[in-house]
Structures are given as C-alpha cells and as structure tokens.
Motif scaffolding. Structure first.
Motif, PDB file in Angstrom:
ATOM      1  N   PHE A   1       7.324 -11.958   2.052  1.00  0.00           N
ATOM      2  CA  PHE A   1       8.151 -13.034   2.584  1.00  0.00           C
ATOM      3  C   PHE A   1       7.665 -13.497   3.949  1.00  0.00           C
ATOM      4  O   PHE A   1       7.725 -14.686   4.270  1.00  0.00           O
ATOM      5  CB  PHE A   1       9.610 -12.600   2.638  1.00  0.00           C
ATOM      6  CG  PHE A   1      10.228 -12.442   1.280  1.00  0.00           C
ATOM      7  CD1 PHE A   1      10.328 -13.522   0.423  1.00  0.00           C
ATOM      8  CD2 PHE A   1      10.690 -11.209   0.844  1.00  0.00           C
ATOM      9  CE1 PHE A   1      10.879 -13.392  -0.845  1.00  0.00           C
ATOM     10  CE2 PHE A   1      11.248 -11.060  -0.414  1.00  0.00           C
ATOM     11  CZ  PHE A   1      11.340 -12.156  -1.264  1.00  0.00           C
ATOM     12  N   ASP A   2       7.188 -12.567   4.750  1.00  0.00           N
ATOM     13  CA  ASP A   2       6.673 -12.958   6.060  1.00  0.00           C
ATOM     14  C   ASP A   2       5.454 -13.864   5.910  1.00  0.00           C
ATOM     15  O   ASP A   2       5.329 -14.883   6.602  1.00  0.00           O
ATOM     16  CB  ASP A   2       6.315 -11.718   6.875  1.00  0.00           C
ATOM     17  CG  ASP A   2       6.030 -12.054   8.327  1.00  0.00           C
ATOM     18  OD1 ASP A   2       6.961 -12.502   9.023  1.00  0.00           O
ATOM     19  OD2 ASP A   2       4.878 -11.892   8.761  1.00  0.00           O
ATOM     20  N   PHE A   3       4.565 -13.521   4.983  1.00  0.00           N
ATOM     21  CA  PHE A   3       3.374 -14.334   4.768  1.00  0.00           C
ATOM     22  C   PHE A   3       3.725 -15.670   4.119  1.00  0.00           C
ATOM     23  O   PHE A   3       3.096 -16.692   4.404  1.00  0.00           O
ATOM     24  CB  PHE A   3       2.363 -13.580   3.913  1.00  0.00           C
ATOM     25  CG  PHE A   3       1.064 -14.317   3.705  1.00  0.00           C
ATOM     26  CD1 PHE A   3       0.287 -14.703   4.787  1.00  0.00           C
ATOM     27  CD2 PHE A   3       0.612 -14.627   2.431  1.00  0.00           C
ATOM     28  CE1 PHE A   3      -0.912 -15.384   4.604  1.00  0.00           C
ATOM     29  CE2 PHE A   3      -0.585 -15.296   2.240  1.00  0.00           C
ATOM     30  CZ  PHE A   3      -1.350 -15.681   3.327  1.00  0.00           C
ATOM     31  N   LEU A   4       4.711 -15.671   3.241  1.00  0.00           N
ATOM     32  CA  LEU A   4       5.162 -16.921   2.621  1.00  0.00           C
ATOM     33  C   LEU A   4       5.532 -17.930   3.701  1.00  0.00           C
ATOM     34  O   LEU A   4       5.083 -19.085   3.676  1.00  0.00           O
ATOM     35  CB  LEU A   4       6.373 -16.637   1.727  1.00  0.00           C
ATOM     36  CG  LEU A   4       6.973 -17.825   0.986  1.00  0.00           C
ATOM     37  CD1 LEU A   4       6.117 -18.200  -0.218  1.00  0.00           C
ATOM     38  CD2 LEU A   4       8.403 -17.500   0.522  1.00  0.00           C
TER      39      LEU A   4
ATOM     40  N   VAL B   1      -6.055 -12.828   6.260  1.00  0.00           N
ATOM     41  CA  VAL B   1      -6.731 -12.170   7.386  1.00  0.00           C
ATOM     42  C   VAL B   1      -6.110 -12.621   8.700  1.00  0.00           C
ATOM     43  O   VAL B   1      -5.890 -11.810   9.616  1.00  0.00           O
ATOM     44  CB  VAL B   1      -8.244 -12.466   7.347  1.00  0.00           C
ATOM     45  CG1 VAL B   1      -8.939 -11.928   8.588  1.00  0.00           C
ATOM     46  CG2 VAL B   1      -8.872 -11.866   6.084  1.00  0.00           C
ATOM     47  N   ARG B   2      -5.817 -13.915   8.806  1.00  0.00           N
ATOM     48  CA  ARG B   2      -5.178 -14.429  10.019  1.00  0.00           C
ATOM     49  C   ARG B   2      -3.796 -13.803  10.212  1.00  0.00           C
ATOM     50  O   ARG B   2      -3.410 -13.440  11.332  1.00  0.00           O
ATOM     51  CB  ARG B   2      -5.029 -15.947   9.944  1.00  0.00           C
ATOM     52  CG  ARG B   2      -6.327 -16.723   9.844  1.00  0.00           C
ATOM     53  CD  ARG B   2      -6.032 -18.199   9.995  1.00  0.00           C
ATOM     54  NE  ARG B   2      -7.101 -19.022   9.466  1.00  0.00           N
ATOM     55  CZ  ARG B   2      -7.135 -20.345   9.559  1.00  0.00           C
ATOM     56  NH1 ARG B   2      -6.128 -20.992  10.159  1.00  0.00           N
ATOM     57  NH2 ARG B   2      -8.140 -21.044   9.048  1.00  0.00           N
TER      58      ARG B   2
ATOM     59  N   SER C   1      -0.482  -7.429  12.986  1.00  0.00           N
ATOM     60  CA  SER C   1      -0.839  -6.035  13.263  1.00  0.00           C
ATOM     61  C   SER C   1      -0.923  -5.741  14.755  1.00  0.00           C
ATOM     62  O   SER C   1      -0.844  -4.578  15.169  1.00  0.00           O
ATOM     63  CB  SER C   1      -2.168  -5.670  12.591  1.00  0.00           C
ATOM     64  OG  SER C   1      -3.232  -6.456  13.102  1.00  0.00           O
ATOM     65  N   GLY C   2      -1.060  -6.780  15.559  1.00  0.00           N
ATOM     66  CA  GLY C   2      -1.076  -6.582  16.999  1.00  0.00           C
ATOM     67  C   GLY C   2       0.310  -6.568  17.617  1.00  0.00           C
ATOM     68  O   GLY C   2       0.445  -6.398  18.834  1.00  0.00           O
ATOM     69  N   THR C   3       1.336  -6.722  16.784  1.00  0.00           N
ATOM     70  CA  THR C   3       2.714  -6.740  17.255  1.00  0.00           C
ATOM     71  C   THR C   3       3.293  -5.332  17.241  1.00  0.00           C
ATOM     72  O   THR C   3       3.073  -4.570  16.293  1.00  0.00           O
ATOM     73  CB  THR C   3       3.573  -7.645  16.343  1.00  0.00           C
ATOM     74  OG1 THR C   3       3.006  -8.961  16.322  1.00  0.00           O
ATOM     75  CG2 THR C   3       5.007  -7.728  16.840  1.00  0.00           C
ATOM     76  N   ALA C   4       4.018  -4.975  18.262  1.00  0.00           N
ATOM     77  CA  ALA C   4       4.633  -3.652  18.323  1.00  0.00           C
ATOM     78  C   ALA C   4       5.524  -3.428  17.113  1.00  0.00           C
ATOM     79  O   ALA C   4       6.304  -4.297  16.721  1.00  0.00           O
ATOM     80  CB  ALA C   4       5.453  -3.522  19.605  1.00  0.00           C
ATOM     81  N   GLY C   5       5.392  -2.266  16.505  1.00  0.00           N
ATOM     82  CA  GLY C   5       6.228  -1.913  15.374  1.00  0.00           C
ATOM     83  C   GLY C   5       5.714  -2.372  14.025  1.00  0.00           C
ATOM     84  O   GLY C   5       6.430  -2.253  13.024  1.00  0.00           O
TER      85      GLY C   5
ATOM     86  N   ASP D   1      -5.365  -5.950   1.298  1.00  0.00           N
ATOM     87  CA  ASP D   1      -6.756  -5.573   1.593  1.00  0.00           C
ATOM     88  C   ASP D   1      -7.012  -5.392   3.095  1.00  0.00           C
ATOM     89  O   ASP D   1      -7.664  -4.409   3.485  1.00  0.00           O
ATOM     90  CB  ASP D   1      -7.724  -6.603   1.011  1.00  0.00           C
ATOM     91  CG  ASP D   1      -7.934  -6.427  -0.491  1.00  0.00           C
ATOM     92  OD1 ASP D   1      -7.422  -5.445  -1.062  1.00  0.00           O
ATOM     93  OD2 ASP D   1      -8.618  -7.279  -1.092  1.00  0.00           O
ATOM     94  N   PRO D   2      -6.547  -6.298   3.967  1.00  0.00           N
ATOM     95  CA  PRO D   2      -6.774  -6.058   5.411  1.00  0.00           C
ATOM     96  C   PRO D   2      -6.080  -4.792   5.910  1.00  0.00           C
ATOM     97  O   PRO D   2      -6.614  -4.087   6.773  1.00  0.00           O
ATOM     98  CB  PRO D   2      -6.198  -7.315   6.071  1.00  0.00           C
ATOM     99  CG  PRO D   2      -6.211  -8.359   5.015  1.00  0.00           C
ATOM    100  CD  PRO D   2      -5.942  -7.627   3.741  1.00  0.00           C
TER     101      PRO D   2
END
Length: 235
Positions: free
Chosen positions: A28-31, A88-89, A95-99, A131-132
């Motif tokens: 849902f976040d990627f959507l 990938v973006r 992934s750089g976000t805390a938590g 995959d990432p």
C-alpha cells in the motif's frame, strides 16, 4: 549491501516481510508512492480507489488472496521496467527512514546469516519491492507474488498463485525440495499474522513477531519477538 549468502546453507530461514521484517505495509505504501509521483492527481485517485476496493473485499470476508489479486489489478498497463525502477527509488527513500526495519527481526536474520543459514523472504508483495530488501539483508531467495507480464507490461493478473496463506506453504515446500539435505524440522520461520501460519507450521522453529494471540493460539510453543511499535516515519 550485506555479505553474499554462503554457497551451501546449513538451514533455511523463512521470513515474512510486511510488519515482520519491515514495520509497514509495502504494497500500500508503494501504491501511493508510485501512482502519486508518476501519475499525479489521477494517480492519487487510482490508488485511493484501489484501497477502497480491497477494504470492501476484506470487510465482506473475502480471503486475503482475493485482496492480493485485486491489488495487482491496479497495475494493469504499467511497464515492468518502470515499476522496477520506482521500486528501487521507493526502497532508497523508505529504508533511510527511522523504523523501516523491525529491529528484533533484522538482528535475528543477521545472526542466522552469520551462522551460515540461507535467508528466504516470503511475501505477498512483488519483486519490485522485495528484491531491494532481499539484497540489503543478504537473502538467498525471494518467494513472492508474481504479477503477470506480457510484452514488458503488467496485465493486471497474477501469474500462478498469490504468495498468501496456503500459497506460502506451497512455496516453502517447493523451495525446500531443492535442498534435499535440509530438513524443514531444522529450519526457522518468522511471521506476524495468522495468515503466516501455513508457512510457520512447516518449520521446526516458528517465531511469532509481535506476539499475535491468534497466531500463538495455533503455535503455542513458538518463540516470540517484539514487533514494530509504529510504521516507519511515525513517532
């Protein structure tokens, strides 16, 4: 980037992704991320409509794999290479976000990897997102839902079976069959939801992340690890 997996793992370690290894729901976040950034206002409406359709299916008691199929219908007409690039973006941004990761599970998988075990990510999400994550945690295999692609474009259908519920069990069994020297009784599994039960029931060492009472009722001897307090970006 994590160290490369060993050539001959001693055991296999199966881990769910959403709300187990990572704290949020990647699908849902990627959507929202993809359609808003790539298609603007119309994309925002499209993503919101998809969320409503899936919520309605769940409210009427449809199985989770039906919701999974409905999700991938939203990607009809989107180019595979573009979606992969945006995955990938998305990973780089989130992934750089805390938590982003659940600390207890990330640490556990790191310990398994150091012990020579093969990490396997098992998810109803798709390769553009998993995959990432797999590359970052040094996973050896990805078992996930595979949207159908024709001529480089998503058709909106799912190729084969969604990797949800019993689909996870079959995917685990199929992969384990390629490692005849490994017994599933010696393997580990990590999951947070009762829908992970078919996967967790296949291994000798199930781990309930977050301590779901419903899951623990079915796996009373399971080890428990703390889950995420809040999805990434929240405090």
């Amino acid at each position: 980037m994590r160290p490369a997996p060993v050539l001959r793992p001693a055991r296999l370690v199966f881990s769910d992704v959403d709300e187990t290894l990572i704290s949020g729901k990647s699908l849902f976040d990627f959507l929202d991320f993809y359609f808003a950034e790539r298609h603007g206002t119309e994309g925002v409406r499209h993503a919101a409509g998809t969320r409503r359709r899936i919520a309605a299916l769940m409210a009427e008691g449809s199985p989770r794999d039906a919701g999974n199929r409905a999700y991938y219908e939203a990607w009809r007409g989107e180019p595979l290479d573009v979606v992969t690039d945006w995955g990938v973006r998305w990973f780089a941004a989130r992934s750089g976000t805390a938590g982003f990761y659940v600390p207890s599970v990330l640490a556990a998988l790191g310990g398994h990897r150091e012990d020579g075990d093969g990490i396997v990510l098992v998810s109803g999400s798709f390769a553009a997102l998993v995959d990432p994550i797999a590359a970052d945690v040094g996973a050896r295999h990805v078992l996930c839902t595979r949207p159908e692609v024709r001529d480089g474009v998503f058709t909106g259908a799912v190729a084969g079976e969604p990797c949800i519920g019993e689909g996870k069990r079959r995917a685990v069994r199929d992969l384990a069959g390629t490692y005849p020297y490994i017994s599933l009784a010696d393997c580990y599994g990590y999951g947070d939801h009762v829908s992970d039960l078919p996967m967790l029931a296949e291994v000798g060492h199930p781990v309930a992340v977050g301590g779901s009472p419903e899951l623990l009722a079915e796996l009373p001897g399971a080890r428990v690890l703390p889950g995420a307090d809040l999805p990434w970006g929240q405090s």
